[in-house]
Scaffold this motif. Structure first.
Motif, PDB file in Angstrom:
ATOM      1  N   VAL A 158      27.775  20.365  22.921  1.00  0.00           N
ATOM      2  CA  VAL A 158      28.237  21.078  23.821  1.00  0.00           C
ATOM      3  C   VAL A 158      28.124  22.416  23.714  1.00  0.00           C
ATOM      4  CG1 VAL A 158      30.350  21.350  25.240  1.00  0.00           C
ATOM      5  CG2 VAL A 158      29.682  18.978  24.385  1.00  0.00           C
ATOM      6  N   LEU A 159      27.719  23.389  24.422  1.00  0.00           N
ATOM      7  CA  LEU A 159      27.455  24.835  23.810  1.00  0.00           C
ATOM      8  C   LEU A 159      28.684  25.445  24.555  1.00  0.00           C
ATOM      9  CD1 LEU A 159      23.812  25.506  25.236  1.00  0.00           C
ATOM     10  CD2 LEU A 159      24.662  24.477  23.072  1.00  0.00           C
ATOM     11  N   CYS A 160      29.273  26.229  23.713  1.00  0.00           N
ATOM     12  CA  CYS A 160      30.408  27.106  24.358  1.00  0.00           C
ATOM     13  C   CYS A 160      30.168  28.671  23.835  1.00  0.00           C
ATOM     14  CB  CYS A 160      31.446  26.796  23.531  1.00  0.00           C
ATOM     15  SG  CYS A 160      33.075  27.232  23.774  1.00  0.00           S
ATOM     16  N   GLU A 161      30.208  29.455  24.675  1.00  0.00           N
ATOM     17  CA  GLU A 161      30.181  31.134  24.489  1.00  0.00           C
ATOM     18  C   GLU A 161      31.200  31.368  23.274  1.00  0.00           C
ATOM     19  OE1 GLU A 161      31.154  32.832  28.278  1.00  0.00           O
ATOM     20  OE2 GLU A 161      30.044  31.454  29.221  1.00  0.00           O
TER      21      GLU A 161
ATOM     22  N   TYR B  82      26.495  21.845  28.887  1.00  0.00           N
ATOM     23  CA  TYR B  82      27.103  23.260  28.778  1.00  0.00           C
ATOM     24  C   TYR B  82      27.719  23.498  30.092  1.00  0.00           C
ATOM     25  CZ  TYR B  82      22.503  23.529  31.114  1.00  0.00           C
ATOM     26  OH  TYR B  82      21.514  23.321  31.801  1.00  0.00           O
TER      27      TYR B  82
ATOM     28  N   TYR C  11      34.843  24.527  25.401  1.00  0.00           N
ATOM     29  CA  TYR C  11      34.711  23.191  24.739  1.00  0.00           C
ATOM     30  C   TYR C  11      36.068  22.561  24.324  1.00  0.00           C
ATOM     31  CZ  TYR C  11      33.946  20.241  20.781  1.00  0.00           C
ATOM     32  OH  TYR C  11      34.044  19.097  20.057  1.00  0.00           O
TER      33      TYR C  11
ATOM     34  N   GLU D 140      19.194  17.760  29.443  1.00  0.00           N
ATOM     35  CA  GLU D 140      20.497  18.820  29.736  1.00  0.00           C
ATOM     36  C   GLU D 140      21.327  18.297  30.864  1.00  0.00           C
ATOM     37  OE1 GLU D 140      19.128  23.006  30.606  1.00  0.00           O
ATOM     38  OE2 GLU D 140      16.956  22.652  29.350  1.00  0.00           O
TER      39      GLU D 140
ATOM     40  N   ALA E 154      26.095  30.645  27.965  1.00  0.00           N
ATOM     41  CA  ALA E 154      25.921  29.798  26.899  1.00  0.00           C
ATOM     42  C   ALA E 154      24.527  29.272  26.675  1.00  0.00           C
ATOM     43  CB  ALA E 154      26.985  28.656  26.987  1.00  0.00           C
ATOM     44  N   ARG E 155      24.164  28.562  28.114  1.00  0.00           N
ATOM     45  CA  ARG E 155      22.837  27.937  28.104  1.00  0.00           C
ATOM     46  C   ARG E 155      21.652  29.203  27.889  1.00  0.00           C
ATOM     47  NH1 ARG E 155      17.483  27.500  29.879  1.00  0.00           N
ATOM     48  NH2 ARG E 155      16.942  25.391  29.997  1.00  0.00           N
TER      49      ARG E 155
END
Length: 517
Positions: free
Chosen positions: A103-106, A34, A115, A58, A44-45
């Motif tokens: 992969v985290l993305c807002e 992230y 991302y 992580e 995001a996290r």
């Protein structure tokens, strides 16, 4: 076997706004990466935190310190390119070991999402899946409790980093808007809302879906305290005809006096219209005009159209005033510029009579929105034939005696002005053009350039440059505009073979145009 890359949209920040698919993909991944600012928790996290498993690895991708819009325009881009290159390498190392990386993305990964830049670097090399997420502006609209767009509305999403003029134009010409990427750009965005006439509809939403969420009017926001994670919504003004309690038919109008806006459409299609003209057409609930021009206006739900013949300008103008007096917001459309031999004068003449008679129609508000004129469009096709002093004359004698036209032609030619001729001829009115050319030839050199421009901007456009002595009046009709040069106008041939005309900005001190005998 390599691992899988999974781009996950985690939504605007509320952990409960993750989709079921996002949750499954998140919990199945071996590694969770992230983007995060140094020393911050990261949206995001934080959104994903309640759903992470202890054994997951992580991988925080710490943003570099950057400032967009610095003196070195390329430094910002170079720094971020290096950041995403390094992040892609860190993720690839896990993928190469067979570990799946989420992969985290807002918000949504492909909607202004960080991302996407990793996706472009990795998706061609590894099996990839993208899980969409709830966008920030969807959460903002829910927080504000306001519908964004209805029916056939056009919704425009704008970054606040756009220049002030472009923001103004886009806000003025859309039905509804979302402005993102605020923070230090907010003051300029608020100015653009004010200048475009949309500030009253603007709704400010800060940190939508977060516990510290804030909803306010745009005017009440301190520009110096606006965070990046904020949005301005400009909701639709569309009617509520589908409400359960709605009883009025489509097209019904509110009580009170409306308005008439005379709108210039430019010489041809949509590419010639100004943003101001588009905004005026969008605001109108009735369109009035010559049938050919009305057909050039985009059809909108709930907007009535009143098309008529080209020879009933006075009736058309009074009809527009009557509609406006009943509460309608009317756009009267003209080709080119409405103030040049067009409907603006006709509307104002009709309105003036109503004022003199004490009629209620005299209380109607009138506005004129300019358009690109036919002579400007024609001139642009060949260069700058109107680059010095010039005159504009209509050869139609429908509303003035021909003797007046002749006197004006003599005066203009005697003053050595370049000349744009509107309404030069029709099927039944030919002799006026022949007489006008005769007068001009009495004053001008036979080699004087003449621009013959027909249907400029339309598929059948034809623009030629000829010498005055070669002008063939039989090819001229009502869709033609003529530009006659002065004694100083010049013809040159461009590398592509086009004939260009320009009239120099300066005029010789001793130049005395000789009358041709």
């Amino acid at each position: 076997m390599t691992g899988r890359l999974i781009g996950i949209g985690v939504g605007p920040g509320d952990p409960e706004l993750l989709t079921l698919k996002a949750l499954r993909a998140l919990q199945a991944a071996h590694v969770v990466a992230y983007p995060i600012a140094r020393g911050k928790r990261g949206v995001a996290r934080s959104a994903a935190a309640p759903h992470l498993r202890p054994e997951q690895v992580e991988l925080p991708l710490v943003y570099p310190t950057t400032t967009e819009g610095t003196a070195d325009a390329g430094a910002y881009d170079r720094t971020l390119r290096a950041y995403y290159d390094e992040g892609a390498d860190l993720i690839a190392a896990h993928l190469d070991e067979g570990r799946d990386v989420a992969v985290l993305c807002e918000g949504d990964p492909f909607f202004y999402g960080s991302y996407m830049y990793l996706h472009e670097r990795l998706a061609t090399r590894y099996p990839t899946e993208v899980v969409p997420g709830v966008t920030a502006f969807s959460a903002a609209a829910a927080a504000a409790g306001t519908p964004l767009c209805k029916h056939d509305d056009v919704l425009t999403v704008l970054p606040g980093t756009l220049g002030p003029q472009e923001l103004r134009e886009r806000l003025a010409t859309t039905d509804a808007a979302v402005v993102m990427k605020l923070g230090r750009t907010f003051a300029g965005v608020r100015d653009a809302l004010q200048d475009s006439g949309t500030v009253g509809r603007g709704v400010y939403v800060e940190r939508a879906s977060h516990p510290e969420q804030r909803v306010d009017t745009v005017a009440d926001v301190d520009a110096d305290a606006v965070p990046y994670m904020s949005i301005v919504l400009v909701p639709t003004e569309a009617d509520d005809r589908l409400r359960a309690d709605a009883t009025e038919p489509v097209g019904a109008v509110a009580a009170g006096v409306g308005s008439v806006t005379v709108v210039g459409l430019g010489p041809a299609g949509a590419q010639w219209r100004t943003p101001q003209a588009d905004a005026a057409l969008a605001r109108a609930d009735a369109i009035v005009g010559y049938e050919t021009y009305v057909s050039r206006v985009p059809v909108r739900a709930g907007q009535e159209r009143f098309a008529s013949d080209n020879r009933v300008e006075v009736d058309r103008a009074r009809h527009a005033l009557e509609l406006a007096a009943g509460g309608r917001h009317v756009a009267v459309v003209s080709s080119g510029d409405p103030g040049i031999f067009a409907m603006a004068s006709a509307v104002l003449e009709a309105w003036e009579r109503e004022v003199a008679d004490g009629s209620p129609l005299g209380a109607v508000t009138i506005e004129v929105v300019p358009g690109l004129s036919a002579m400007q469009a024609a001139a642009s096709r060949v260069g700058a034939p109107l680059g010095h002093d010039f005159a504009v004359i209509s050869l139609s004698d429908q509303l003035k005696p021909w003797a007046v036209v002749e006197r004006r032609l003599e005066a203009v030619c005697g003053a050595d002005l370049a000349l744009a001729l509107y309404n030069p001829a029709s099927r039944t009115r030919r002799q006026q053009l022949d007489r006008a050319v005769e007068i001009i030839r009495d004053h001008r050199d036979p080699a004087t350039p003449v621009v013959v421009a027909r249907a400029v901007g339309a598929p059948e456009e034809s623009v030629t440059v000829v010498a005055l002595e070669q002008l063939d009046t039989t090819i001229v009709d009502m869709r033609t505009l003529l530009i006659v040069g002065s004694s100083q106008s010049r013809i040159a041939t461009a590398p592509d073979g086009r004939r260009l005309v320009h009239t120099p900005r300066s005029y010789p001190v001793l130049a005395e145009p000789a009358r041709v005998v």
